[in-house]
Scaffold this active site. Structure first.
Site, PDB file in Angstrom:
ATOM      1  CB  CYS A   1      71.754  24.250  37.425  1.00 27.78           C
ATOM      2  SG  CYS A   1      71.251  23.920  35.738  1.00 27.78           S
TER       3      CYS A   1
ATOM      4  CG  ASN B   1      66.156  26.903  39.670  1.00 28.54           C
ATOM      5  OD1 ASN B   1      65.747  26.931  40.819  1.00 28.54           O
ATOM      6  ND2 ASN B   1      65.343  26.740  38.647  1.00 28.54           N
TER       7      ASN B   1
ATOM      8  CB  CYS C   1      74.951  20.372  37.191  1.00 30.85           C
ATOM      9  SG  CYS C   1      74.162  21.996  37.160  1.00 30.85           S
TER      10      CYS C   1
ATOM     11  CD  GLU D   1      64.337  29.892  35.400  1.00 32.51           C
ATOM     12  OE1 GLU D   1      63.400  30.641  35.046  1.00 32.51           O
ATOM     13  OE2 GLU D   1      64.267  28.642  35.342  1.00 32.51           O
TER      14      GLU D   1
ATOM     15  CD  GLU E   1      71.551  20.414  39.972  1.00 30.71           C
ATOM     16  OE1 GLU E   1      71.195  21.591  39.761  1.00 30.71           O
ATOM     17  OE2 GLU E   1      71.001  19.434  39.436  1.00 30.71           O
TER      18      GLU E   1
ATOM     19  CB  CYS F   1      71.584  19.665  33.465  1.00 28.90           C
ATOM     20  SG  CYS F   1      72.809  20.932  33.823  1.00 28.90           S
TER      21      CYS F   1
HETATM   22  N1  THU Z   1      67.828  23.247  36.528  1.00 29.13           N
HETATM   23  C1  THU Z   1      68.558  23.052  37.649  1.00 29.13           C
HETATM   24  O1  THU Z   1      68.587  23.892  38.555  1.00 29.13           O
HETATM   25  N2  THU Z   1      69.258  21.906  37.754  1.00 29.13           N
HETATM   26  C2  THU Z   1      69.306  20.915  36.812  1.00 29.13           C
HETATM   27  O2  THU Z   1      70.061  19.965  36.941  1.00 29.13           O
HETATM   28  C3  THU Z   1      68.422  20.993  35.645  1.00 29.13           C
HETATM   29  C4  THU Z   1      67.767  22.314  35.415  1.00 29.13           C
HETATM   30  C5  THU Z   1      67.089  24.509  36.387  1.00 29.13           C
HETATM   31  C6  THU Z   1      67.661  25.454  35.380  1.00 29.13           C
HETATM   32  C7  THU Z   1      66.446  26.272  35.003  1.00 29.13           C
HETATM   33  O3  THU Z   1      66.319  27.324  35.923  1.00 29.13           O
HETATM   34  C8  THU Z   1      65.281  25.317  35.187  1.00 29.13           C
HETATM   35  O4  THU Z   1      65.777  24.244  35.987  1.00 29.13           O
HETATM   36  C9  THU Z   1      64.720  24.757  33.901  1.00 29.13           C
HETATM   37  O5  THU Z   1      65.706  24.203  33.115  1.00 29.13           O
END
Ligand code: THU
Length: 148
Positions: free
Chosen positions: A58, A47, A94, A49, A60, A91
């Protein structure tokens, strides 16, 4: 898609390693993902940010975009790792992105505990919208499209 146990184990390890690169200073939630191509290649992602929170990507999707950027067009399996006591499933965004490249993809979610989720994308996103819906619309065979 049929994926062997050793291949899945390798994919899981790649997802675990990928989480080390997570850029998550805002959520402090690290995620690693690994995508397996039908030919057996592995592509990873974490991920990423951003101070503009809505731009967070994310793990994925990073892994999928990495695979597609390298020329892949199908996905056999996706492994997701979170350093949590229980596994975390992808999520909704994704799930939709994965569906574009492999509706029958195997999804494996692992964590720091013994529990894991092994499922299919079809189970996580039943009745998903996909490329075939657009193709139907273009051919004018959709009853909805005919009425408008
Ligand atoms: N996140 C993912 O990388 N994958 C997911 O399926 C759910 C959320 C990350 C996004 C963000 O950087 C952090 O988790 C909190 O939401």
């Amino acid at each position: 898609m049929n994926v062997s146990r050793p291949a899945l184990r390798k994919l899981e390890k790649a997802a675990r390693r990928a989480a080390a690169h997570a850029y998550s200073p805002y959520s402090n939630f690290r995620v690693g993902a690994a995508v397996l191509s039908p030919s057996g290649k592995i592509f990873t992602g974490c991920n990423v940010e951003n101070a503009s929170f809505g731009l967070c990507n994310c793990a994925e999707r990073t892994a999928i975009f990495n695979a597609i950027s390298a020329g892949e067009r199908k996905v056999a399996a996706v492994a997701v790792y979170t350093p949590t006591p229980t596994p975390t499933a992808p999520c909704g965004a994704c799930r939709q992105v994965v569906h574009e490249f492999g509706p029958d993809v195997l999804i494996l979610c692992v964590c720091d505990g013994p529990e894991q989720i092994e499922t299919s994308l079809d189970a996580l996103l039943p009745g998903a919208f996909g490329p075939e819906d657009l193709r139907r619309g273009k051919q004018g065979t959709s009853p909805k499209a005919r009425k408008t």
